[in-house]
Motif scaffolding. Sequence first.
Motif, mmCIF file in Angstrom:
data_model
loop_
_atom_site.group_PDB
_atom_site.id
_atom_site.type_symbol
_atom_site.label_atom_id
_atom_site.label_comp_id
_atom_site.label_asym_id
_atom_site.label_seq_id
_atom_site.Cartn_x
_atom_site.Cartn_y
_atom_site.Cartn_z
ATOM 1 N N ASN A 123 -11.581 -4.010 -8.577
ATOM 2 C CA ASN A 123 -12.578 -3.037 -8.128
ATOM 3 C C ASN A 123 -13.823 -3.073 -9.003
ATOM 4 O O ASN A 123 -14.956 -2.977 -8.506
ATOM 5 C CB ASN A 123 -11.979 -1.627 -8.149
ATOM 6 N N GLN A 180 1.827 2.943 -7.484
ATOM 7 C CA GLN A 180 1.653 2.757 -8.911
ATOM 8 C C GLN A 180 2.619 3.632 -9.704
ATOM 9 O O GLN A 180 3.238 3.178 -10.675
ATOM 10 C CB GLN A 180 0.217 3.088 -9.299
ATOM 11 N N CYS A 234 -9.164 -3.798 -2.064
ATOM 12 C CA CYS A 234 -8.713 -3.617 -3.452
ATOM 13 C C CYS A 234 -8.322 -2.161 -3.707
ATOM 14 O O CYS A 234 -7.347 -1.888 -4.420
ATOM 15 C CB CYS A 234 -9.812 -4.051 -4.421
ATOM 16 N N TYR A 235 -9.061 -1.241 -3.132
ATOM 17 C CA TYR A 235 -8.732 0.173 -3.317
ATOM 18 C C TYR A 235 -7.407 0.513 -2.634
ATOM 19 O O TYR A 235 -6.592 1.270 -3.168
ATOM 20 C CB TYR A 235 -9.853 1.042 -2.763
ATOM 21 N N LYS A 236 -7.178 -0.075 -1.458
ATOM 22 C CA LYS A 236 -5.941 0.199 -0.721
ATOM 23 C C LYS A 236 -4.718 -0.281 -1.488
ATOM 24 O O LYS A 236 -3.698 0.412 -1.541
ATOM 25 C CB LYS A 236 -6.012 -0.475 0.649
ATOM 26 N N SER A 242 0.815 -1.211 0.000
ATOM 27 C CA SER A 242 0.000 0.000 0.000
ATOM 28 C C SER A 242 0.846 1.257 0.000
ATOM 29 O O SER A 242 0.440 2.299 -0.498
ATOM 30 C CB SER A 242 -0.936 0.000 1.212
ATOM 31 N N SER A 302 2.748 7.731 -5.605
ATOM 32 C CA SER A 302 2.038 6.541 -5.167
ATOM 33 C C SER A 302 2.834 5.307 -5.568
ATOM 34 O O SER A 302 3.801 5.379 -6.324
ATOM 35 C CB SER A 302 0.652 6.494 -5.790
ATOM 36 N N ASN A 342 -4.607 -0.849 -4.736
ATOM 37 C CA ASN A 342 -4.643 -0.369 -6.124
ATOM 38 C C ASN A 342 -4.937 -1.502 -7.109
ATOM 39 O O ASN A 342 -4.335 -1.597 -8.185
ATOM 40 C CB ASN A 342 -3.321 0.308 -6.480
ATOM 41 N N GLN A 392 -7.247 -2.284 -9.533
ATOM 42 C CA GLN A 392 -8.304 -1.585 -10.237
ATOM 43 C C GLN A 392 -9.240 -2.537 -10.977
ATOM 44 O O GLN A 392 -10.454 -2.304 -11.033
ATOM 45 C CB GLN A 392 -7.682 -0.582 -11.208
ATOM 46 N N HIS A 399 -3.390 -1.036 -15.042
ATOM 47 C CA HIS A 399 -3.326 0.229 -14.315
ATOM 48 C C HIS A 399 -3.670 1.392 -15.240
ATOM 49 O O HIS A 399 -3.212 1.452 -16.381
ATOM 50 C CB HIS A 399 -1.929 0.475 -13.726
#
Length: 775
Positions: free
Chosen positions: A597, A301, A588-590, A278, A299, A592, A594, A338
Amino acid sequence: MQGVCHLLTSIGIYCKEALSSCSAYELPCLDDSSNELEALSEYENMDLENIVFEKVNKEIEARKKASEEVSFHLHAPKALFGLVEDIKVSAVSKSQGGDKCREASPSAHAPNDAMREFDSISGAFLRTNWQMQGYLMEQADAIEKHGSSFSLNAFELILRQLQKLAPELHRVHFLRYLNSLYHDDYFAALENLHRYFDYSAGTEGFDFAQPSIGCNSFGRYEIALLCLGMMHFHFGHPKQALDVLTEAVCLSQQHSNDTCLAYTLAAISNLLSEIGISTTTGILGSSYSPITSIGTTLSVQQQLFVLLKESFRRAESLKLKRLVAANHLAMAKFDLTHVQRPLLSFGPKTAMRLRTCPTNVCKELRLASHLISDFVSESSTMTTDGAFSTSWLKNLQKPMGSLVLTQENVSGKDSNAFQFCAQPSSIPGSVLQLVGSSYLLRATAWEAYGSAPLTRVNTLIYATCFSDGSSLSDVALAHVKLIQHLAVFKGYKEAFSALKIAEEKFLSVSKSRILLLKLQLLHERSLHRGHLKLAQKVCDELGVMASSVTGVDMDLKTEASLRHARTLLAANQFSEAAAVAHSLFCMCYKFNLQVENASVLLLLAEIHKKSGNAVLGIPYALASLSFCQLLNLDLLKASATLTLAELWLSFGPNHAKMASNLIQQALPLILGHGGLELRARAFIAEAKCLLSDPSFSVSQNPEAVLDPLRQASEELQVLEYHELAAEAFYLIAIVFDKLGRLAEREEAAALFKEHVLALENENRQDEVDPLLSTP
């Protein structure tokens, strides 16, 4: 060559004189008058190092320095006698009779019949350093290919004995490390890795150029850190792996080891891509200069994107073709999963398209495949001992292999005795693995983009052309994709038949892809048949497979939570299912994730649709549609559009037109690439829209409703999806009732009752757990 042969003759005579008196070991008599090699029955337990090497090593080293020829080692025990493809290197004797030699002992790979008999020369049979190094390299490839299915104990015994007989072969420690690594023995792997670098200082067996300046006299510590980091990555220790790899980056910069730095950056990129992290604040930013100034603001990503670009730049400048191809695959995977965002938080953003680009993915995959055409231009300084010997081992399988190093080849002033080392070899295994991985990634990309034919074609290309040289894990992944295709488009009967064949071919160990596929198919079929107890057991099995370490096995954890929520939904436990899905979305949001999500948001929309809260479900469906558009998930977008249409349809007849328009938008993709379940849902929704439309008359156009319902019922019966099949037959019975066709109505009603009773019986049934046996 004459000097080498003379050395072999001297060693043979010495061994005959020194070892003939050791009756306790029951050694055979090495008589010059006899050209047969007697059986070495009790030779395995002999301490050859104490008996031979104390006196022979000095002579070998002296002659090696004088002639600068390849050193020879006496590797005569029976356990090691057949390591090198049944080929014997014998000493040239004065007596050159025409006697025959016995066949060698069985080796790890069965030799050809043409190589089993050849003219022999008396003396002790030896193995060169090149041959042993080549054997070890070949076994390393076999371990990496077969993984945990490779024999642990049998090969460990051979390695221990080889280490005892030839302690200067430091690669034995690395083989023991690989053997322990792929059998998940952490402590043994760590110990053997330390031993390897303690003895060799990292100077053997790595495709790395020597640093321009640095501490060669102190070893290559940065390579040891790279291997240690990859070991932690394999065992699921993300924090330790990241710490070790960032330290390797620092040392590579200090020692100007650009090649090691490029590989380390690629390893960190792979770590950030495969393991959920994360935040990396204070780790990468403090160790890697290109992102030091902004490392605390990027981040994970964005840091991953920077590392991929930097690793690619360094690999290309150093002309490391294989690493360049691997980075192309990594960039393709990044672009696939991503949405790229600006690296800085200021500046003009009007022209920024925050979505993935399939063109970039296809471009990266195409560039990675170019490796197969220009691998010969690899300019990396690979000077590994035994590199030629590995190709020689494979060339020995040809009919002419038995003529290598026979008496005719070593006699006189023949300078072509070792020309077999320069024979053209086939495409390297690492190149084939990378190109094969590109086809597997192509299949994954087309699967996400919603093209079932292209997914199947690329998977079949991989299975046909690259499965022989790839690891069992990748081959199993190809089989998984093909079996999943059968389950989605042909039903579970054919899928389970193919799964049974795959289970016989692949070892079903913990976390294996075949075992995961088996649990997925069992869960899907259990939900369709209404066997919720078995479905929950499968969810528990999936949860046990995942590691308890945070950020590790994110795909397994996501899969287990998603299926747990679907099981609760099938049991009409709506609040519990929504809670599990909401918790999964936060995870999933934590990290990343996507793509995941989009699936979780669609599940939340379906939960609210089934619970009767269509108003709450529409925002989740729209959010899922937004994620699908950003990531170009066309088939999932069609599924989300269908769910949105079903939500509008639940509002009443006044919204049937809106629902019908949405279905017509998604119907071409669903009919062209959707599976049986998705097609059946679309057919039922289309029929319900027509039946809800006040302007539609069933009596005037009954086939417009009956045709999609019949197709849906046929496909749902193949899947044994009792709930939806009952709904389809219920609608068919209603249509026949409106048409006054009573006989056909009763037949449809009977089938409706049959599926309802089957669903109720499955719910009450306490079936024996079939997890250990497929249907």
